[in-house]
Design an enzyme around this catalytic site. Sequence first.
Site, PDB file in Angstrom:
ATOM      1  N   ASN A  88       0.876  -1.176   0.000  1.00 27.29           N
ATOM      2  CA  ASN A  88       0.000   0.000   0.000  1.00 27.29           C
ATOM      3  C   ASN A  88       0.912   1.225   0.000  1.00 27.29           C
ATOM      4  O   ASN A  88       1.513   1.548   1.016  1.00 27.29           O
ATOM      5  CB  ASN A  88      -0.887  -0.027   1.258  1.00 27.29           C
ATOM      6  N   TRP A  89       1.011   1.850  -1.156  1.00 25.30           N
ATOM      7  CA  TRP A  89       1.913   3.005  -1.265  1.00 25.30           C
ATOM      8  C   TRP A  89       1.373   4.234  -0.531  1.00 25.30           C
ATOM      9  O   TRP A  89       2.070   5.209  -0.347  1.00 25.30           O
ATOM     10  CB  TRP A  89       2.147   3.351  -2.732  1.00 25.30           C
TER      11      TRP A  89
ATOM     12  N   GLU B 166      -6.753   4.666   7.977  1.00 21.70           N
ATOM     13  CA  GLU B 166      -6.494   6.090   7.728  1.00 21.70           C
ATOM     14  C   GLU B 166      -7.711   6.756   7.096  1.00 21.70           C
ATOM     15  O   GLU B 166      -7.995   7.924   7.348  1.00 21.70           O
ATOM     16  CB  GLU B 166      -5.241   6.235   6.850  1.00 21.70           C
TER      17      GLU B 166
ATOM     18  N   GLY C 210       2.519   2.086  10.877  1.00 22.40           N
ATOM     19  CA  GLY C 210       3.481   3.178  10.756  1.00 22.40           C
ATOM     20  C   GLY C 210       4.179   3.507  12.067  1.00 22.40           C
ATOM     21  O   GLY C 210       4.812   4.549  12.201  1.00 22.40           O
TER      22      GLY C 210
ATOM     23  N   GLY D 231       2.858  -1.273   4.230  1.00 21.33           N
ATOM     24  CA  GLY D 231       2.919   0.164   3.972  1.00 21.33           C
ATOM     25  C   GLY D 231       4.339   0.587   3.657  1.00 21.33           C
ATOM     26  O   GLY D 231       4.834   0.411   2.546  1.00 21.33           O
ATOM     27  N   GLY D 232       5.010   1.150   4.651  1.00 21.84           N
ATOM     28  CA  GLY D 232       6.352   1.710   4.469  1.00 21.84           C
ATOM     29  C   GLY D 232       7.322   0.830   3.702  1.00 21.84           C
ATOM     30  O   GLY D 232       8.035   1.302   2.801  1.00 21.84           O
TER      31      GLY D 232
END
Length: 248
Positions: free
Chosen positions: A10-11, A97, A171, A232-233
Amino acid sequence: MARKPFIAGNWKMNMTVESGKQLIAELKPLVKEAKCDIALCVPAILIPAMAKAVKGSKIKLGAQNVHFAENGAYTGEISAEMLKDYGVKYVIIGHSERRQYFGETDETVNKRTLTALKNGITPIVCVGETLSERENDETEKVLSRQLEIGLKDVEDVTKLVIAYEPVWAIGTGKTATDEQAQETIKFIRKKLGKLFGVKNANKVKIQYGGSMNAKNCKGLMAQPDIDGGLIGGASLKLDFATIVNYDK
Ligand code: 13P
């Protein structure tokens, strides 16, 4: 039949056409032999360029949201048909988010999920508790509500993917332990069994997401109910290839 592992990136709101193309070009040879399914969920505006970039590779394209209407007066929104135009196969729905900053509710998650399914795009439906919910022992209650409302009227639950993303792990570098993730995902599968029948629940792929990285992926992926990751990251770097090749 065993569930095929599925690792998705997931960018979020990161990357540009140039940096995205470069990362995908570098990832392609590294993920060639991977045994799992692979997707990158990119910002909507990058979809056309990244659709070209992933061609001829094992990487499938995903979006990060979809509107629930087929079309119409919804300024700023993107329809399932538009995503399909570019060969988008997956769409993240109800990411925490979006729940936190953009007013996403279990009801809108449900509408988006039904629209994606109707259009043949695989929803990656995100569920997960906040830190205070976990501390107050409300994890199971919250997950049950998210699943009951979010998946209401779904006819074939095996056509979607669930991502369990504890909000406190996203995150933060604070991953759930292998046992915590396994235990909670097992609960999710049990709940799906109650809602859709055990046989169907056993076919649903459930990913873990939240600070999953090149180091901790092996332990998480070794858990019996964890079928993949939503990254994510670490999906913004070549570490993504290491995660995809977790079994090597
Ligand atoms: P991080 O891997 O950066 O913690 O993000 C997880 C996530 O939210 C994926 O959707």
